[in-house]
Design an enzyme around this catalytic site. Structure first.
Site, PDB file in Angstrom:
ATOM      1  N   ASP A  42      31.454  38.924  26.175  1.00 40.81           N
ATOM      2  CA  ASP A  42      31.156  38.950  27.604  1.00 40.81           C
ATOM      3  C   ASP A  42      29.656  39.070  27.848  1.00 40.81           C
ATOM      4  OD1 ASP A  42      30.983  39.779  30.436  1.00 40.81           O
ATOM      5  OD2 ASP A  42      33.149  40.041  30.266  1.00 40.81           O
ATOM      6  N   SER A  82      32.804  38.115  36.199  1.00 37.58           N
ATOM      7  CA  SER A  82      33.729  38.042  35.066  1.00 37.58           C
ATOM      8  C   SER A  82      35.146  37.690  35.498  1.00 37.58           C
ATOM      9  CB  SER A  82      33.738  39.372  34.299  1.00 37.58           C
ATOM     10  OG  SER A  82      32.540  39.538  33.585  1.00 37.58           O
ATOM     11  N   THR A 135      38.041  40.623  32.441  1.00 38.12           N
ATOM     12  CA  THR A 135      38.300  39.545  31.476  1.00 38.12           C
ATOM     13  C   THR A 135      39.702  39.601  30.895  1.00 38.12           C
ATOM     14  OG1 THR A 135      35.937  39.353  30.974  1.00 38.12           O
ATOM     15  CG2 THR A 135      37.481  38.406  29.384  1.00 38.12           C
ATOM     16  N   ASP A 295      31.639  34.301  28.711  1.00 39.81           N
ATOM     17  CA  ASP A 295      32.097  33.892  30.040  1.00 39.81           C
ATOM     18  C   ASP A 295      30.950  33.570  30.993  1.00 39.81           C
ATOM     19  OD1 ASP A 295      31.329  36.547  30.031  1.00 39.81           O
ATOM     20  OD2 ASP A 295      32.987  37.259  31.253  1.00 39.81           O
TER      21      ASP A 295
END
Length: 423
Positions: A42, A82, A135, A295
């Site tokens: 992430d 996210s 996420t 992401d």
């Protein structure tokens, strides 16, 4: 005559062995893909990848697996959060920032994890944030707001996702008895996780909220991302139909929000160890695809800064604690800043730097900026940016991921190689 016969056979064998590697590669590309391991660092972008290579001093495990890039914009803005990014990567559809696997018009969107479950495959989510964070949530739940983590927890157990490992005990407090009745074994620390005897379902909750930064993990009884990934793979590999597993290195993103370069590098290192576990599994299994893609970018990190054509990532190898932890060690007047930075970061503060920490509205930001300056790492923001993100892939089907894609393409390609129906 005999010599001529031997000569013909020799030519035949040379031809066969010269094309054998090609045949082998073709066979591997067309091998059955039972399993997909989707690994999401992430907040990770090309600048994080470059700085990590400098920090490590050699190539990362994913460098040889680079196949393409993907675009990250959400349905309502060029810069995604996210929730919207993970929704795109889980469902193949864009949504607005803040929404979890629900379209902008409010309709639920089926996820790649749910499709895998319908195909009777095992399913799992692993994260170092709360397991109910944006996420992982996008793969196993549907809510209007990412903040509704209690509802996300309920949906996980209702959907009976086989493996759930991460933080977030607080969102499951009232659900634990229900989880046990559904067949979940519940573990709460590193020792319990390592002693798991391979139940059908596993719920690991290792922190009240998010887990700690990798830099500070030695102060706790929390397992590493590598350890969680290893157990998840053993669990899910019991399913003869295969599995879908999402593993998130959540706190690379959190480090980006704090502009904490040492935290970022250490959590990338922890993520790399988890990737090595996944790739080793795929090498032995032969019918597992591993996909790695962040992401979005976070922080606008630079490689080199402050008008110098240089980068000094070796500075970060001496840092032993996150900026947040160092802030917690400061006394009321912050008069011990010099001692704290020397002990935890190996940095001798100047008088001006001591004053910056003493006078800062947020000491953690001052600490992280000083560390960044020493490492020649710049930051443009404490939030996300909209740059394209690298995509890495290993195993059969990896060639599909070559080129520049939209983040919505990723789950569609995973579904294709698994041979499952996807909207």
């Amino acid at each position: 005559m005999k010599q001529r016969f031997l000569h013909i056979w020799l030519i035949f064998f040379i031809i066969i062995f010269s094309i054998f590697p090609t045949l082998q590669v073709h066979a591997e590309k067309n091998a059955e893909v039972k399993n997909v391991i989707f690994m999401i660092p992430d907040g990770f972008s090309a600048s994080y990848a470059t700085n990590y290579r400098l920090y490590k001093g050699k190539e990362a495990v994913w460098d040889t697996m680079l196949v393409g890039m993907h675009r990250t914009y959400s349905a309502n803005t060029p810069v995604t959060d996210s929730a919207a990014a993970a929704t795109a990567m889980a469902t193949g559809f864009k949504t607005n920032n803040g929404m979890i696997s629900i379209a902008p018009d409010g309709k639920k969107i089926k996820t790649i994890l749910e499709v895998a479950k319908e195909a009777r495959k095992g399913t799992g989510l692993v994260a170092t944030s709360t397991i109910t964070y944006a996420t992982p949530a996008a793969f196993g739940a549907h809510v209007i707001s990412r903040k509704d983590e209690s509802e996300i927890a309920v949906q996980y157990l209702d959907n009976e996702i086989d493996v759930l490992l991460g933080g977030g005990k607080t969102y499951f407090t009232s659900l634990l008895e229900s989880g046990k009745q559904k067949g979940y074994e519940i573990v709460t620390n590193k020792t319990e996780l390592s002693n798991v005897k391979m139940p059908q379902k596993l719920l690991g909750l290792f922190a009240i909220e998010g887990m700690v930064p990798e830099l500070d993990r030695h102060l706790t009884s929390e397992p590493s991302l590598e350890e969680m990934t290893k157990v998840a793979l053993k669990m899910l590999n019991q399913n003869k139909a295969g599995f879908f597993l999402m593993v998130e290195g959540s706190q690379i993103d959190w480090a980006g929000h704090d502009n904490d370069p040492a935290w970022a590098m250490k959590d990338i290192e922890a993520f790399e160890k988890a990737v090595e576990i996944a790739v080793d599994f795929a090498k032995k299994d032969k019918n597992t695809l591993v996909v790695i893609a962040g992401d979005h970018d976070n922080g606008g990190m630079s490689v080199g800064a402050y008008d110098k054509y240089d980068a000094k990532l070796d500075v970060l190898r001496k840092v032993k604690s996150s900026g947040r932890y160092m802030e917690m060690q400061l006394d009321k007047n912050r008069s011990n800043a010099k001692e704290i930075l020397k002990k935890h970061a190996g940095i001798d503060l100047t008088k001006a730097e001591v004053k910056r920490i003493e006078q800062a509205d947020k000491p953690v930001i001052a600490i992280n900026r000083i560390v960044s300056e020493r490492a020649l790492i710049g930051w443009t923001t404490s939030q996300h940016t909209g740059v394209d993100i690298p995509v890495y892939a290993f195993g059969p089907g990896s060639e599909l991921f070559k080129g520049l894609h939209d983040n919505t393409d990723l789950p569609k390609m995973m579904a294709k190689v698994m041979g499952v129906n996807f909207p």
